[in-house]
Design an enzyme around this catalytic site. Structure first.
Site, PDB file in Angstrom:
ATOM      1  CD  GLU A 183     -23.098  56.808  21.425  1.00  0.00           C
ATOM      2  OE1 GLU A 183     -22.911  55.814  22.170  1.00  0.00           O
ATOM      3  OE2 GLU A 183     -22.890  56.806  20.217  1.00  0.00           O
TER       4      GLU A 183
ATOM      5  N   GLY B 221     -17.159  57.185  22.163  1.00  0.00           N
ATOM      6  CA  GLY B 221     -16.058  56.241  22.288  1.00  0.00           C
ATOM      7  C   GLY B 221     -16.217  55.407  23.532  1.00  0.00           C
TER       8      GLY B 221
ATOM      9  CB  CYS C   8     -21.956  52.161  21.009  1.00  0.00           C
ATOM     10  SG  CYS C   8     -22.913  53.191  19.911  1.00  0.00           S
TER      11      CYS C   8
ATOM     12  CD  GLU D 190     -18.830  48.746  24.065  1.00  0.00           C
ATOM     13  OE1 GLU D 190     -17.898  49.451  24.485  1.00  0.00           O
ATOM     14  OE2 GLU D 190     -19.816  49.204  23.460  1.00  0.00           O
TER      15      GLU D 190
ATOM     16  CE  LYS E 103      -8.554  62.015  17.975  1.00  0.00           C
ATOM     17  NZ  LYS E 103      -8.197  60.646  17.524  1.00  0.00           N
TER      18      LYS E 103
HETATM   19  P1  NDP Z   1     -11.436  55.281  22.508  1.00  0.00           P
HETATM   20  O1  NDP Z   1     -12.478  55.729  23.452  1.00  0.00           O
HETATM   21  O2  NDP Z   1     -10.031  55.257  22.962  1.00  0.00           O
HETATM   22  O3  NDP Z   1     -11.478  56.166  21.179  1.00  0.00           O
HETATM   23  C1  NDP Z   1     -12.479  57.073  20.811  1.00  0.00           C
HETATM   24  C2  NDP Z   1     -11.863  58.388  20.337  1.00  0.00           C
HETATM   25  O4  NDP Z   1     -11.256  59.073  21.440  1.00  0.00           O
HETATM   26  C3  NDP Z   1     -10.770  58.208  19.307  1.00  0.00           C
HETATM   27  O5  NDP Z   1     -10.795  59.294  18.407  1.00  0.00           O
HETATM   28  C4  NDP Z   1      -9.532  58.257  20.181  1.00  0.00           C
HETATM   29  O6  NDP Z   1      -8.381  58.554  19.472  1.00  0.00           O
HETATM   30  C5  NDP Z   1      -9.893  59.350  21.151  1.00  0.00           C
HETATM   31  N1  NDP Z   1      -9.155  59.336  22.408  1.00  0.00           N
HETATM   32  C6  NDP Z   1      -8.407  58.330  22.963  1.00  0.00           C
HETATM   33  N2  NDP Z   1      -7.921  58.709  24.153  1.00  0.00           N
HETATM   34  C7  NDP Z   1      -8.365  59.973  24.380  1.00  0.00           C
HETATM   35  C8  NDP Z   1      -8.210  60.906  25.451  1.00  0.00           C
HETATM   36  N3  NDP Z   1      -7.529  60.590  26.549  1.00  0.00           N
HETATM   37  N4  NDP Z   1      -8.823  62.102  25.366  1.00  0.00           N
HETATM   38  C9  NDP Z   1      -9.562  62.421  24.272  1.00  0.00           C
HETATM   39  N5  NDP Z   1      -9.730  61.586  23.223  1.00  0.00           N
HETATM   40  C10 NDP Z   1      -9.155  60.370  23.268  1.00  0.00           C
HETATM   41  O7  NDP Z   1     -11.835  53.870  21.956  1.00  0.00           O
HETATM   42  P2  NDP Z   1     -10.834  52.782  21.340  1.00  0.00           P
HETATM   43  O8  NDP Z   1     -10.734  53.052  19.921  1.00  0.00           O
HETATM   44  O9  NDP Z   1      -9.557  52.657  22.091  1.00  0.00           O
HETATM   45  O10 NDP Z   1     -11.658  51.473  21.627  1.00  0.00           O
HETATM   46  C11 NDP Z   1     -11.572  50.842  22.908  1.00  0.00           C
HETATM   47  C12 NDP Z   1     -12.889  50.241  23.283  1.00  0.00           C
HETATM   48  O11 NDP Z   1     -13.847  51.264  23.406  1.00  0.00           O
HETATM   49  C13 NDP Z   1     -13.471  49.319  22.227  1.00  0.00           C
HETATM   50  O12 NDP Z   1     -12.985  48.048  22.354  1.00  0.00           O
HETATM   51  C14 NDP Z   1     -14.925  49.417  22.517  1.00  0.00           C
HETATM   52  O13 NDP Z   1     -15.270  48.521  23.542  1.00  0.00           O
HETATM   53  C15 NDP Z   1     -15.110  50.826  22.996  1.00  0.00           C
HETATM   54  N6  NDP Z   1     -15.611  51.737  21.950  1.00  0.00           N
HETATM   55  C16 NDP Z   1     -16.883  52.143  22.034  1.00  0.00           C
HETATM   56  C17 NDP Z   1     -17.399  52.967  21.061  1.00  0.00           C
HETATM   57  C18 NDP Z   1     -18.797  53.422  21.117  1.00  0.00           C
HETATM   58  O14 NDP Z   1     -19.298  53.963  20.143  1.00  0.00           O
HETATM   59  N7  NDP Z   1     -19.463  53.240  22.206  1.00  0.00           N
HETATM   60  C19 NDP Z   1     -16.615  53.397  19.923  1.00  0.00           C
HETATM   61  C20 NDP Z   1     -15.245  52.969  19.943  1.00  0.00           C
HETATM   62  C21 NDP Z   1     -14.789  52.155  20.938  1.00  0.00           C
HETATM   63  P3  NDP Z   1      -7.580  57.359  18.732  1.00  0.00           P
HETATM   64  O15 NDP Z   1      -8.543  56.371  18.282  1.00  0.00           O
HETATM   65  O16 NDP Z   1      -6.960  58.030  17.616  1.00  0.00           O
HETATM   66  O17 NDP Z   1      -6.646  56.842  19.742  1.00  0.00           O
END
Ligand code: NDP
Length: 491
Positions: free
Chosen positions: A271, A249, A305, A402, A197
């Site tokens: 992660e 994420g 990250c 972050e 996904k």
């Molecule tokens: P998310 O954790 O929401 O997104 C990561 C992935 O998880 C996306 O594919 C998202 O879908 C999906 N997702 C969202 N909600 C759920 C759920 N309840 N169950 C399963 N999967 C889900 O990160 P965001 O994009 O909202 O970013 C928010 C903050 O997270 C950023 O500002 C940053 O601080 C942090 N972040 C950290 C990352 C890392 O690598 N450590 C990477 C990305 C974000 P979709 O995006 O389609 O909603």
């Protein structure tokens, strides 16, 4: 220093460089008006016909409409992956699985320009980074794990390590293709099938990778790509029949997923976020350290990250380091991600820009001093200038949360013990950097820093052979290297 349209740069001392625009052609990639889900070896619309738009964050121009997978699609994809696992993939000798992975790796290399342009259009990152980092590293991951596929019994996990079954993999938007490769390559090498996904704002390169899987003749159902938003991800991690969940994420969503998996036999790797310390000692080679600080926090607009978002600099050299850092930042070029001269591209989405803006405002409100080089932001799209905060204390939000943007928080220290205490004063624990010419100090620090990765006299270096992962709220499990295989084997 002033910066003008057309990437012309003038320095106060009279030296001037002019950069003619050097845009990469968009024509190398075909973007369809609509994309389906990749399910059981073919592209098809979502069962309920729902779609969403993906846009270019540098211009806000819509790029395509993409199918949004609902519960019925998630169920169908997991069933297809299960069928492919039982009937084809787990029975196939590792040496045969390896051939598919090698084919995918070679196709990624052959089509690398297409992938690089598409990644920069959909994500906003500079073409220099997608071309030189994201795409080559994604191919390298497939090459690396192809090599393991027929050697699993020699990997140190016993004589007959077994795959887990169907892996549900949810990835973020900061390195869309690379994160897909980090997830798919080890899972497939170990004999699992996958339902991936991608993030809602960056689905296009995952779909092009699906096309590459078709091109490589990968049996139907071995890789499925379900585009959609958070609801699609949430449905995937709850879907019966998923044996393994791999998530990259935010820590917040990671915690939700951990509570879904708790008490079930589903194997989980997370992660998550980070707030890494990049520590500069007074004996560090300053120019080299400046480059490391810049790449640590401004690479990929700080959407990393493991970004070195907290600079800890020894008090005796703080002034000189900050002075040189400011001068270096004034030379960074912000603008069109497809221009080969661009250093800083667009912020990936409006919500992310709002989050960065809000945290930067909190930094000012809490008393830190904000600085950015003069730099003109384009009129359209999502942009944030490279920003440095000094006078930051450990309790400030910009030192603890972050930001996930091009914002550096600078703190100082006097002794190595103080540096360790400040570096470890975080709920996260993904990465750290150390700049010093003393090898003994590097070893001393790396034993004390609570971080999964410690870079010495470099930063943001990645290699498929090297494990990557965190402590504490940065998650658990390792990706990359031999350790990355363990996450997809019943060991
Ligand atoms: P998310 O954790 O929401 O997104 C990561 C992935 O998880 C996306 O594919 C998202 O879908 C999906 N997702 C969202 N909600 C759920 C759920 N309840 N169950 C399963 N999967 C889900 O990160 P965001 O994009 O909202 O970013 C928010 C903050 O997270 C950023 O500002 C940053 O601080 C942090 N972040 C950290 C990352 C890392 O690598 N450590 C990477 C990305 C974000 P979709 O995006 O389609 O909603």
């Amino acid at each position: 220093m002033t910066r003008k349209a057309g990437a012309e740069l003038t320095v106060a001392d009279g030296t001037a460089w002019e950069y003619a625009p050097a845009p990469e052609s968009r024509d190398v990639v075909r973007i369809d008006a609509e994309y389906g889900l990749f399910l059981d070896g073919e592209f098809r619309p979502a069962a309920d016909g729902t779609t969403f738009a993906t846009i270019n964050p540098a211009t806000e121009e819509p790029l395509a409409r993409v199918a949004e997978a609902g519960a019925a699609d998630v169920e169908a994809a997991v069933k297809a992956a299960r069928r492919a696992y039982k009937q084809v993939w787990r029975r196939m000798p590792g040496s045969e699985r390896a051939k598919y992975l090698y084919r995918i790796a070679r196709l990624l290399q052959e089509r690398s320009r297409e992938f690089a342009v598409l990644e920069s259009l959909d994500n906003g990152k500079p073409i220099r980074e997608s071309r030189d980092v994201d795409i080559p590293l994604a191919a390298a991951h497939f090459f690396y794990y192809a090599g393991w596929a027929d050697k699993l019994e020699y990997a140190g996990f016993g004589p007959d390590p077994r795959p887990l079954g169907v892996a549900g993999q949810v990835i973020p938007w900061n390195f869309p293709l690379l994160m897909a490769a980090w997830k798919l390559a080890p899972a497939l090498a170990a004999g699992n099938t996958c339902v991936l996904k991608p993030a809602e704002t960056t689905p296009l390169t995952a779909l092009l990778l699906a096309e590459v899987c078709q091109q490589a003749g990968l049996p139907p159902g071995v890789v499925n790509v379900l585009t959609g938003g958070g609801d699609t991800g949430a449905a995937l991690v709850r879907q019966p029949g998923v044996d393994k969940i791999a998530f990259t994420g935010s820590t917040e969503v990671g915690k939700q997923i951990a509570s879904v998996a708790a008490g079930t036999p589903v194997k989980l790797t997370l992660e998550l976020g980070g707030k890494a310390a990049n520590i500069v000692f007074d004996d560090a080679p300053v120019e080299q350290a400046i480059e490391g600080i810049v790449s640590g926090i401004f690479f990929n607009q700080g959407h990393v990250c493991c970004a070195g978002s907290r600079l800890l600099v020894q008090e005796s050299v703080a002034e000189i380091v900050l002075d040189r850092l400011r001068r270096r930042l004034a030379t960074l070029r912000l603008g069109d991600p497809l221009d080969k001269n661009t250093d800083i591209g667009a912020i990936n989405s409006r919500p992310q820009l709002d989050k960065i803006t809000e945290l930067a405002a909190a930094g000012v409100a809490e008393g830190a001093e904000r600085w950015s080089p003069p730099c003109q932001l384009p009129d359209r799209g999502y942009w944030f200038p490279p920003t440095v905060f000094t006078g930051v204390s450990q309790s400030h939000r910009i030192a603890r949360e972050e930001i996930f943007g091009p914002v550096l928080s600078v703190l100082t220290f006097r002794t190595p013990e103080e540096a360790v205490a400040k570096a470890n004063n975080t709920p996260y624990g993904l990465s750290a950097g150390v700049w010093t010419e003393k090898g003994s100090r590097i070893l001393w620090l790396s034993q004390r820093l609570r971080a999964g990765v410690v870079w010495a006299n470099t930063y943001n270096r990645f290699d498929p052979a090297s494990p990557f992962g965190g402590y504490q709220e940065s998650g658990y499990g390792r990706e990359g290297g031999r350790h990355g295989l363990a996450a997809y084997l019943d060991v």
